[in-house]
Design a protein around this motif. Structure first.
Motif, PDB file in Angstrom:
ATOM      1  N   HIS A   1       0.859  -1.184   0.000  1.00 18.34           N
ATOM      2  CA  HIS A   1       0.000   0.000   0.000  1.00 18.34           C
ATOM      3  C   HIS A   1       0.887   1.224   0.000  1.00 18.34           C
ATOM      4  O   HIS A   1       1.933   1.252   0.648  1.00 18.34           O
ATOM      5  N   LYS A   2       0.469   2.239  -0.744  1.00 18.86           N
ATOM      6  CA  LYS A   2       1.265   3.472  -0.834  1.00 18.86           C
ATOM      7  C   LYS A   2       0.368   4.687  -0.703  1.00 18.86           C
ATOM      8  O   LYS A   2      -0.867   4.620  -0.830  1.00 18.86           O
ATOM      9  N   HIS A   3       0.990   5.828  -0.429  1.00 21.66           N
ATOM     10  CA  HIS A   3       0.301   7.111  -0.567  1.00 21.66           C
ATOM     11  C   HIS A   3       1.202   8.009  -1.390  1.00 21.66           C
ATOM     12  O   HIS A   3       2.386   7.726  -1.570  1.00 21.66           O
ATOM     13  N   ASN A   4       0.650   9.078  -1.920  1.00 20.31           N
ATOM     14  CA  ASN A   4       1.440  10.014  -2.716  1.00 20.31           C
ATOM     15  C   ASN A   4       1.806  11.233  -1.887  1.00 20.31           C
ATOM     16  O   ASN A   4       0.972  11.776  -1.162  1.00 20.31           O
ATOM     17  N   GLU A   5       3.051  11.608  -1.995  1.00 19.10           N
ATOM     18  CA  GLU A   5       3.551  12.761  -1.251  1.00 19.10           C
ATOM     19  C   GLU A   5       4.496  13.534  -2.159  1.00 19.10           C
ATOM     20  O   GLU A   5       5.439  12.965  -2.699  1.00 19.10           O
ATOM     21  N   ASN A   6       4.200  14.827  -2.351  1.00 22.92           N
ATOM     22  CA  ASN A   6       4.988  15.649  -3.275  1.00 22.92           C
ATOM     23  C   ASN A   6       5.062  15.016  -4.659  1.00 22.92           C
ATOM     24  O   ASN A   6       6.125  14.973  -5.293  1.00 22.92           O
ATOM     25  N   ASP A   7       3.913  14.486  -5.096  1.00 26.31           N
ATOM     26  CA  ASP A   7       3.774  13.883  -6.422  1.00 26.31           C
ATOM     27  C   ASP A   7       4.657  12.644  -6.605  1.00 26.31           C
ATOM     28  O   ASP A   7       5.018  12.291  -7.720  1.00 26.31           O
ATOM     29  N   GLN A   8       4.991  11.975  -5.510  1.00 27.22           N
ATOM     30  CA  GLN A   8       5.742  10.729  -5.587  1.00 27.22           C
ATOM     31  C   GLN A   8       5.073   9.678  -4.713  1.00 27.22           C
ATOM     32  O   GLN A   8       4.474   9.995  -3.682  1.00 27.22           O
ATOM     33  N   ALA A   9       5.176   8.429  -5.152  1.00 32.99           N
ATOM     34  CA  ALA A   9       4.629   7.337  -4.361  1.00 32.99           C
ATOM     35  C   ALA A   9       5.542   7.040  -3.181  1.00 32.99           C
ATOM     36  O   ALA A   9       6.774   7.010  -3.324  1.00 32.99           O
ATOM     37  N   VAL A  10       4.944   6.843  -2.011  1.00 33.36           N
ATOM     38  CA  VAL A  10       5.693   6.469  -0.810  1.00 33.36           C
ATOM     39  C   VAL A  10       5.037   5.211  -0.242  1.00 33.36           C
ATOM     40  O   VAL A  10       3.844   5.208   0.062  1.00 33.36           O
ATOM     41  N   ILE A  11       5.811   4.142  -0.114  1.00 32.90           N
ATOM     42  CA  ILE A  11       5.269   2.887   0.396  1.00 32.90           C
ATOM     43  C   ILE A  11       5.097   2.998   1.906  1.00 32.90           C
ATOM     44  O   ILE A  11       6.041   3.305   2.627  1.00 32.90           O
ATOM     45  N   ASP A  12       3.878   2.776   2.398  1.00 34.39           N
ATOM     46  CA  ASP A  12       3.652   2.852   3.841  1.00 34.39           C
ATOM     47  C   ASP A  12       3.246   1.513   4.452  1.00 34.39           C
ATOM     48  O   ASP A  12       3.109   1.408   5.665  1.00 34.39           O
ATOM     49  N   ASP A  13       3.071   0.509   3.614  1.00 29.47           N
ATOM     50  CA  ASP A  13       2.774  -0.820   4.150  1.00 29.47           C
ATOM     51  C   ASP A  13       3.197  -1.867   3.125  1.00 29.47           C
ATOM     52  O   ASP A  13       2.788  -1.796   1.956  1.00 29.47           O
ATOM     53  N   PHE A  14       4.021  -2.793   3.561  1.00 27.23           N
ATOM     54  CA  PHE A  14       4.485  -3.860   2.676  1.00 27.23           C
ATOM     55  C   PHE A  14       4.571  -5.141   3.480  1.00 27.23           C
ATOM     56  O   PHE A  14       5.014  -5.140   4.626  1.00 27.23           O
TER      57      PHE A  14
END
Length: 549
Positions: free
Chosen positions: A284-297
């Protein structure tokens, strides 16, 4: 983690990125040797097919041109403003001499020489890249960069750009362009790939000084889902000569970039189901500053989609709606359990708050409950049945929260779910039988055990509170009983409540009088069992049976 995902990708990653890539609103210009073409793209946030939003200046849809621009736009964008090719001004948002991306307000005669110098003169020989590591990187591209044909082509593109500059300014003014200007030269995609590759090798890593040449290959610290700076020294290896946490080879880092660009446009978690022979993946990811950031793997082990056994959500407490008892429900899948939990515990608010900051307009107590428990819900989606039982620790918190919000019916639904989870775990939760047993002891004035005493206390409290003449019975009437820490204090509160409303109770109501006597006869001063008290308070009340007086 990242390479676990890449190893499972079984499709053309770059094509998938192109398919999901969306252009920014603005004027799109294509220059070739003989002519210049203009296109407009706007309303990119609309859900329509994006190709239909791509038009020429006369308003004709040019959907067939959309893919040409998408692929080159994707390859030509800079990584972020800190990695622009024209510091410190940072007006150019593209990365190679075949494309110029700039905000419309910046496309003026005053910046004409700046664009020519930074886009063409600079990238002709990459003269501004003078650091040791930059020179090492460029050494590997020396033959390509200084190829005579390339050197001539850079000069040719510069002349074309300068020759069409004033015309482009006029088109911008005539069409009142306020967002982006994106200029492309009509060249094959392979040429764009090669030019952008040089920029990416120079800029894609965390910092240029993390780059290492090892056995003729370029390596560096990935900047995706990773940060390494003075605020994060704990990521470094302090006890070895090579302090970087990990390094990625050049060809691999391009695949990593494609992966994160692909993830950026995903609206659902990336999931590969495990099989009996291979583990699965949940990301699962969220977008931050127009980039994907993985927050759950997580690596998923093989678990059947269906639950180990059927889950029954039963109406243990006799809860009614519009005079009808709620129907029992049967659930067979982990996803079904997740949806039930979201509906009952979170009132449908969980899915939008499963990751990141919880919606700030929700009540603070409810926000805290989401933060405390949402990892359990995530694990249920990953088919971990034990996480379901984790809700037993927090169930009473959900009930009390809803009672304090004047939602007794919702509190009853939650209690039913808690009891259903206990039953699924194998515990005996026959509330109807327990109430019948308590009722028999009340009739015969038999001694109660601690659980029975608390349940009966809840039943009496609810019955007496119903005698209030207030049209709007607020939850603060229940608050004194929820706050009682010891049974002596709870007895005092029940006694006070009884004397407050005894004029509303028939003198010959033997069952209630016996119940009060049994409650007052308890000489223990133990900690109040909130769960049993609430079971009594929320369950079908024994003092409302028709044959009772």
């Amino acid at each position: 983690m990242i390479f676990d995902v890449l190893d499972r990708i079984d499709f053309d990653l770059q094509k998938a990125v192109f398919d999901n890539y969306v252009l920014k609103d603005g004027l799109y210009v294509r220059i070739n040797d003989n002519r210049v073409e203009y296109f407009l793209f706007k309303d990119s946030k609309k859900e329509d097919k994006k190709q239909l939003l791509f038009k020429d200046l006369d308003g004709n849809i040019r959907a067939n041109e959309y893919e040409w621009f998408v692929s080159r736009d994707y390859l030509s964008g800079y990584l972020n403003s800190n990695k622009a090719i024209d510091p410190p001004k940072k007006k150019i948002h593209s990365n190679n001499y075949l494309a110029l991306f700039v905000k419309a307000l910046e496309f003026t005669s005053e910046n004409k020489e700046h664009f020519a110098e930074k886009l063409f003169d600079n990238l002709k020989k990459f003269n501004s890249f003078t650091k040791k590591q930059e020179k090492e990187v460029l050494e590997g591209y020396k033959d390509y960069i200084f190829d005579e044909e390339r050197q001539k082509d850079v000069e040719k593109k510069k002349e074309l750009f300068l020759g069409y500059f004033d015309e482009i300014v006029s088109v911008i003014e005539e069409n009142e362009i306020k967002n982006y200007i994106k200029i492309f030269f009509d060249e094959p995609l392979e040429k764009y790939e090669k030019e952008s590759e040089i920029y990416y090798v120079l800029k894609i890593y965390n910092k240029i000084d993390t780059i290492r040449e090892i056995k003729g290959k370029i390596y560096g610290l990935s900047d995706f889902n990773m940060g390494l700076n003075q605020k994060k020294p704990y990521l470094e290896h302090k006890t070895r000569g090579f302090s970087l946490p990990f390094i990625v080879e050049k060809d691999k880092i391009f695949e990593v970039k494609k992966l994160f660009d692909y993830l950026k446009n995903l609206k659902e978690p990336l999931k590969y189901e495990p099989t009996a022979t291979a583990p699965g993946i949940y990301l699962h990811k969220h977008n931050e500053n127009d980039q994907a950031v993985i927050d759950d793997f997580d690596i998923l082990v093989f678990v059947e989609e269906n639950l180990p056994k059927k889950f029954e959500y039963k109406n243990y407490i006799g809860l009614t709606s519009d005079g009808r008892a709620l129907e029992n429900r049967e659930i067979t899948t982990f996803e079904g359990i997740y949806k039930l939990i979201d509906e009952v515990f979170y009132n449908g608010n969980l899915s939008n708050n499963l990751y990141g900051d919880v919606y700030s307009k929700l009540p603070n107590d409810f926000q805290n409950l989401i933060y405390l428990t949402r990892d359990l819900a995530k694990n249920i989606l990953k088919r971990d049945i034990d996480s379901l039982f984790g809700y037993l620790k927090f169930g009473m918190n959900f009930i009390i929260y809803n009672i304090r919000q004047n939602r007794l019916f919702k509190a009853g639904e939650i209690l039913n779910l808690i009891l259903s989870i206990k039953a699924y775990k194998g515990e005996n939760v026959d509330i109807k039988w327990t109430l019948e047993k308590i009722e028999g002891k009340v009739r015969n004035l038999e001694e109660l055990n601690s659980d029975e005493w608390h349940i009966l206390s809840g039943q009496v409290i609810k019955y007496l509170l119903d005698k209030s003449k207030k049209s709007d019975k607020k939850a603060d009437m229940i608050e004194p009983f929820l706050r009682a820490g010891k049974t002596k204090k709870l007895k005092d509160e029940i006694e006070a409540l009884y004397f407050k409303y005894k004029h509303e109770i028939p003198l010959n109501f033997t069952k209630l009088n016996n119940a009060i006597a049994l409650i007052m006869a308890n000489e223990e001063n133990e900690k109040v069992n909130k769960e049993k008290l609430l079971i009594g308070l929320l369950s079908e009340n024994i003092f409302y049976k028709k044959d009772d007086k």
